[in-house]
Design a protein around this motif. Structure first.
Motif, PDB file in Angstrom:
ATOM      1  N   HIS A 294      34.960  62.662  35.281  1.00  4.99           N
ATOM      2  CA  HIS A 294      34.929  61.962  36.572  1.00  4.99           C
ATOM      3  C   HIS A 294      33.508  61.683  37.062  1.00  4.99           C
ATOM      4  O   HIS A 294      33.276  60.685  37.733  1.00  4.99           O
ATOM      5  CB  HIS A 294      35.726  62.743  37.626  1.00  4.99           C
ATOM      6  N   GLN A 295      32.571  62.545  36.717  1.00  6.36           N
ATOM      7  CA  GLN A 295      31.188  62.300  37.126  1.00  6.36           C
ATOM      8  C   GLN A 295      30.648  61.039  36.456  1.00  6.36           C
ATOM      9  O   GLN A 295      30.017  60.204  37.096  1.00  6.36           O
ATOM     10  CB  GLN A 295      30.303  63.508  36.785  1.00  6.36           C
ATOM     11  N   GLU A 296      30.934  60.883  35.154  1.00  6.69           N
ATOM     12  CA  GLU A 296      30.484  59.686  34.433  1.00  6.69           C
ATOM     13  C   GLU A 296      31.204  58.437  34.951  1.00  6.69           C
ATOM     14  O   GLU A 296      30.603  57.373  35.074  1.00  6.69           O
ATOM     15  CB  GLU A 296      30.701  59.844  32.923  1.00  6.69           C
ATOM     16  N   ALA A 297      32.497  58.563  35.248  1.00  4.62           N
ATOM     17  CA  ALA A 297      33.244  57.422  35.791  1.00  4.62           C
ATOM     18  C   ALA A 297      32.672  57.015  37.147  1.00  4.62           C
ATOM     19  O   ALA A 297      32.532  55.821  37.445  1.00  4.62           O
ATOM     20  CB  ALA A 297      34.725  57.765  35.915  1.00  4.62           C
ATOM     21  N   ASP A 298      32.321  58.011  37.963  1.00  2.00           N
ATOM     22  CA  ASP A 298      31.726  57.733  39.277  1.00  2.00           C
ATOM     23  C   ASP A 298      30.365  57.055  39.118  1.00  2.00           C
ATOM     24  O   ASP A 298      30.043  56.103  39.835  1.00  2.00           O
ATOM     25  CB  ASP A 298      31.587  59.044  40.067  1.00  2.00           C
TER      26      ASP A 298
ATOM     27  N   ASP B 141      25.494  35.465  40.554  1.00  2.00           N
ATOM     28  CA  ASP B 141      26.841  34.879  40.462  1.00  2.00           C
ATOM     29  C   ASP B 141      27.871  35.604  41.332  1.00  2.00           C
ATOM     30  O   ASP B 141      28.975  35.112  41.525  1.00  2.00           O
ATOM     31  CB  ASP B 141      27.314  34.808  38.994  1.00  2.00           C
ATOM     32  N   PHE B 142      27.521  36.771  41.895  1.00  2.00           N
ATOM     33  CA  PHE B 142      28.435  37.467  42.798  1.00  2.00           C
ATOM     34  C   PHE B 142      28.086  37.274  44.271  1.00  2.00           C
ATOM     35  O   PHE B 142      28.807  37.734  45.144  1.00  2.00           O
ATOM     36  CB  PHE B 142      28.462  38.976  42.486  1.00  2.00           C
ATOM     37  N   LYS B 143      26.970  36.587  44.560  1.00  2.00           N
ATOM     38  CA  LYS B 143      26.554  36.363  45.954  1.00  2.00           C
ATOM     39  C   LYS B 143      27.597  35.508  46.684  1.00  2.00           C
ATOM     40  O   LYS B 143      28.023  34.476  46.194  1.00  2.00           O
ATOM     41  CB  LYS B 143      25.202  35.655  46.011  1.00  2.00           C
ATOM     42  N   GLY B 144      28.018  35.986  47.851  1.00  2.00           N
ATOM     43  CA  GLY B 144      28.936  35.214  48.686  1.00  2.00           C
ATOM     44  C   GLY B 144      30.377  35.187  48.189  1.00  2.00           C
ATOM     45  O   GLY B 144      31.184  34.432  48.717  1.00  2.00           O
ATOM     46  N   THR B 145      30.700  36.008  47.199  1.00  2.00           N
ATOM     47  CA  THR B 145      32.082  36.003  46.689  1.00  2.00           C
ATOM     48  C   THR B 145      32.914  37.128  47.291  1.00  2.00           C
ATOM     49  O   THR B 145      34.105  37.221  47.046  1.00  2.00           O
ATOM     50  CB  THR B 145      32.110  36.159  45.146  1.00  2.00           C
ATOM     51  N   GLY B 146      32.278  37.991  48.077  1.00  2.00           N
ATOM     52  CA  GLY B 146      32.999  39.119  48.669  1.00  2.00           C
ATOM     53  C   GLY B 146      33.447  40.126  47.613  1.00  2.00           C
ATOM     54  O   GLY B 146      34.395  40.869  47.828  1.00  2.00           O
ATOM     55  N   ALA B 147      32.784  40.126  46.475  1.00  2.00           N
ATOM     56  CA  ALA B 147      33.168  41.018  45.384  1.00  2.00           C
ATOM     57  C   ALA B 147      32.797  42.457  45.710  1.00  2.00           C
ATOM     58  O   ALA B 147      31.691  42.735  46.169  1.00  2.00           O
ATOM     59  CB  ALA B 147      32.498  40.586  44.089  1.00  2.00           C
ATOM     60  N   SER B 148      33.761  43.374  45.485  1.00  2.00           N
ATOM     61  CA  SER B 148      33.490  44.792  45.703  1.00  2.00           C
ATOM     62  C   SER B 148      34.385  45.618  44.782  1.00  2.00           C
ATOM     63  O   SER B 148      35.420  45.156  44.312  1.00  2.00           O
ATOM     64  CB  SER B 148      33.746  45.177  47.162  1.00  2.00           C
ATOM     65  N   ILE B 149      33.954  46.864  44.558  1.00  2.00           N
ATOM     66  CA  ILE B 149      34.734  47.793  43.755  1.00  2.00           C
ATOM     67  C   ILE B 149      34.622  49.160  44.422  1.00  2.00           C
ATOM     68  O   ILE B 149      33.521  49.583  44.790  1.00  2.00           O
ATOM     69  CB  ILE B 149      34.256  47.813  42.283  1.00  2.00           C
ATOM     70  N   THR B 150      35.765  49.822  44.627  1.00  2.00           N
ATOM     71  CA  THR B 150      35.771  51.125  45.299  1.00  2.00           C
ATOM     72  C   THR B 150      36.833  52.023  44.675  1.00  2.00           C
ATOM     73  O   THR B 150      37.774  51.547  44.033  1.00  2.00           O
ATOM     74  CB  THR B 150      36.109  50.991  46.801  1.00  2.00           C
TER      75      THR B 150
ATOM     76  N   PHE C 129      32.493  46.633  35.138  1.00  2.00           N
ATOM     77  CA  PHE C 129      32.885  48.049  35.188  1.00  2.00           C
ATOM     78  C   PHE C 129      33.160  48.582  33.775  1.00  2.00           C
ATOM     79  O   PHE C 129      32.710  49.680  33.426  1.00  2.00           O
ATOM     80  CB  PHE C 129      34.108  48.212  36.097  1.00  2.00           C
ATOM     81  N   LYS C 130      33.858  47.790  32.963  1.00  2.00           N
ATOM     82  CA  LYS C 130      34.148  48.206  31.577  1.00  2.00           C
ATOM     83  C   LYS C 130      32.841  48.412  30.804  1.00  2.00           C
ATOM     84  O   LYS C 130      32.696  49.375  30.061  1.00  2.00           O
ATOM     85  CB  LYS C 130      34.997  47.150  30.868  1.00  2.00           C
ATOM     86  N   GLU C 131      31.912  47.486  30.990  1.00  2.00           N
ATOM     87  CA  GLU C 131      30.609  47.567  30.316  1.00  2.00           C
ATOM     88  C   GLU C 131      29.897  48.865  30.689  1.00  2.00           C
ATOM     89  O   GLU C 131      29.343  49.561  29.829  1.00  2.00           O
ATOM     90  CB  GLU C 131      29.795  46.348  30.763  1.00  2.00           C
ATOM     91  N   LYS C 132      29.937  49.225  31.969  1.00  2.00           N
ATOM     92  CA  LYS C 132      29.272  50.447  32.445  1.00  2.00           C
ATOM     93  C   LYS C 132      29.977  51.696  31.897  1.00  2.00           C
ATOM     94  O   LYS C 132      29.317  52.683  31.575  1.00  2.00           O
ATOM     95  CB  LYS C 132      29.236  50.504  33.977  1.00  2.00           C
ATOM     96  N   LEU C 133      31.309  51.653  31.791  1.00  2.00           N
ATOM     97  CA  LEU C 133      32.056  52.796  31.232  1.00  2.00           C
ATOM     98  C   LEU C 133      31.659  53.034  29.781  1.00  2.00           C
ATOM     99  O   LEU C 133      31.442  54.175  29.359  1.00  2.00           O
ATOM    100  CB  LEU C 133      33.570  52.561  31.329  1.00  2.00           C
TER     101      LEU C 133
END
Length: 164
Positions: free
Chosen positions: A14-18, A33-42, A67-71
């Motif tokens: 869970h620490q790595e996932a966080d 490319d994410f500016k002004g798109t209201g993109a968020s992940i929580t 997110f997949k890339e970071k995992l």
């Protein structure tokens, strides 16, 4: 001589996932490319699921890809993810991604059958809740089982613990 054994589990660090989620948040905030798109992940429901929001289906999927890339960079398997389809909720798209932990009964039976059919004869596998205990008189046979399971393409991310 006592039997040697190990456990087959499917756990999430869970620490790595966080850390992966926090890196994704940072990257979304910086990328043009994410500016002004209201993109968020929580996180949603503790650390059992992730909620992605964006103003279009493509942006929601793009956040999931980041997110997949970071995992992957953090050494976590993508088999822990169970992503749904982006759903329109008001003016934004929401994408729920569940994190799978533990080995369900169906997969436990499948793994146990693989060990019985293809593994060495002296090896026993027993299901204990959401994990499997594999035991044998010879440690070499246990090594063979680990190699066998690593070579299979299963639906769950496996780890091998308590080797003794």
């Amino acid at each position: 001589m006592a039997d040697s054994s190990f456990d087959i589990v499917s756990k999430i660090d869970h620490q790595e996932a966080d850390n992966a989620l926090n890196q994704t948040v940072k990257e979304i905030g910086h990328r043009f490319d994410f500016k002004g798109t209201g993109a968020s992940i929580t996180w949603s429901g503790g650390q059992k699921a992730v909620e992605i929001r964006a103003n279009s289906e493509e942006r929601a999927n793009a956040v999931l890809d980041v997110f997949k890339e970071k995992l992957i960079k953090r050494g976590l398997s993508l088999k822990i993810l169970d992503a749904g389809e982006p759903k329109l909720s008001g003016k934004e798209y929401r994408l729920m991604v569940d994190l799978k932990e533990g080995i369900d009964q169906e997969n436990a039976k499948k793994i146990s059958k693989i060990i019985r059919d293809e593994g060495p004869k002296g090896v026993k596998a027993q299901i204990q809740g959401d994990e499997l205990r594999v035991s044998s008189k010879k440690k070499d046979e246990l090594q063979e089982v680990i190699a066998l399971l690593k070579g299979k393409d299963l639906d769950v991310a496996l780890q091998f613990t308590n080797y003794r």
